[in-house]
Design an enzyme around this catalytic site. Structure first.
Site, mmCIF file in Angstrom:
data_model
loop_
_atom_site.group_PDB
_atom_site.id
_atom_site.type_symbol
_atom_site.label_atom_id
_atom_site.label_comp_id
_atom_site.label_asym_id
_atom_site.label_seq_id
_atom_site.Cartn_x
_atom_site.Cartn_y
_atom_site.Cartn_z
ATOM 1 N N ASP A 129 6.965 4.859 -3.933
ATOM 2 C CA ASP A 129 5.621 5.256 -4.330
ATOM 3 C C ASP A 129 5.379 4.843 -5.783
ATOM 4 O O ASP A 129 5.862 5.490 -6.715
ATOM 5 C CB ASP A 129 5.480 6.768 -4.161
ATOM 6 C CG ASP A 129 4.065 7.252 -4.394
ATOM 7 O OD1 ASP A 129 3.284 6.520 -5.031
ATOM 8 O OD2 ASP A 129 3.726 8.361 -3.948
ATOM 9 N N GLU A 177 9.768 -6.846 -4.955
ATOM 10 C CA GLU A 177 10.251 -6.251 -6.200
ATOM 11 C C GLU A 177 10.273 -7.224 -7.370
ATOM 12 O O GLU A 177 9.969 -6.861 -8.515
ATOM 13 C CB GLU A 177 11.670 -5.687 -5.991
ATOM 14 C CG GLU A 177 11.732 -4.430 -5.138
ATOM 15 C CD GLU A 177 11.940 -4.734 -3.661
ATOM 16 O OE1 GLU A 177 12.445 -3.857 -2.960
ATOM 17 O OE2 GLU A 177 11.584 -5.854 -3.225
#
Length: 257
Positions: free
Chosen positions: A72, A136
């Site tokens: 999150d 990422e």
């Protein structure tokens, strides 16, 4: 089964079905979700499930358009202390090592930690809408904790390629990679067909097989400390955290003016 807020959980005839219940947030992973998933697995590991039978199959599902978008970012942007990666890594270990068959059913997008929730499962089912991405590196991170589980499925070089490219991999490519085990037009029908067979083996046999396979095929526990150390170092980096806050606030990637 009551008492959960980020997941729903039901058990019947030795099958536990867990559904992520944060569709408004892309089913993103929070410490509360990880805690509730561990609690559900505690119930599944008991000798007798809530319905009086030992659980032999655990099914993880997301929403129709998103499986799980990973950690999150809203919480990362706001919290002074990064989320501890250890409970999530240990959840994936339980999926890979637990005395039951774990099945992840992917509809729509799986990103970052969502790929981990798929890769750690014994079986991954998907429909044509499924996609898998490791985003990422766009934020100066890399999927340290996902990599051991993903490489176990697709090989080290394919995991490296997915990490470096950062773009989504479609369902058919994921099937060819080995990240997906079976692909169908309707994930619910595909799951029904698999459960017809998976409900047949007993728990003792499943547990023996998974223990034997774990001893000979991979070293997920051995990679745990290095993965956790890398994750903690990255999320403690002030520049990375500033880039994430900017993305949450302005929807701008780090390279955008």
């Amino acid at each position: 089964m009551s008492g959960f807020s980020t997941i729903s959980c039901s058990v019947a005839q030795g099958i536990c079905r867990i559904r992520f219940a944060r569709p408004e947030a892309g089913n993103s992973i929070t410490p509360q979700m990880v805690s509730e998933l561990h609690a559900a697995f505690d119930l599944c590991e008991a000798k007798e499930g809530p319905d009086g039978r030992a659980v032999t199959v655990v099914v993880l599902e997301g929403s129709d358009d998103v499986f799980c978008m990973g950690g999150d970012f809203d919480a990362v942007a706001e919290d002074a202390v990064p989320m501890d990666p250890a409970p999530l890594y240990d959840l994936w270990l339980r999926m890979a090592r637990g005395p039951f068959v774990t099945v992840s059913v992917v509809r729509g997008r799986a990103n970052a930690g969502g790929v981990g929730l798929a890769a750690a499962a014994d079986i991954v089912l998907a429909d044509e809408s499924a996609s898998f991405a490791l985003s990422e590196l766009l934020f100066g991170l890399f999927p340290a904790c996902v990599m051991p589980f993903l490489a176990r499925r697709v090989g080290a070089q394919r995991a490296r390629y997915m990490t470096l490219m950062t773009r989504p991999v479609g369902a058919r490519d994921a099937l060819s990679f080995g990240l997906v085990d079976a692909l169908g037009e309707r994930a619910d029908e595909l799951l029904r067909q698999h459960l017809m067979r998976l409900r047949l083996p007993g728990r003792a046999g499943i547990a023996r097989f998974k223990t034997h396979a774990a001893a000979g095929l991979d070293d997920l526990e051995g990679q745990r400390e290095a993965a956790l150390a890398a994750n903690r170092e990255m999320f403690a980096d002030p520049q990375i955290r500033a880039d994430i806050r900017r993305y949450v606030r302005d929807a701008k990637f780090p390279w955008e003016a």
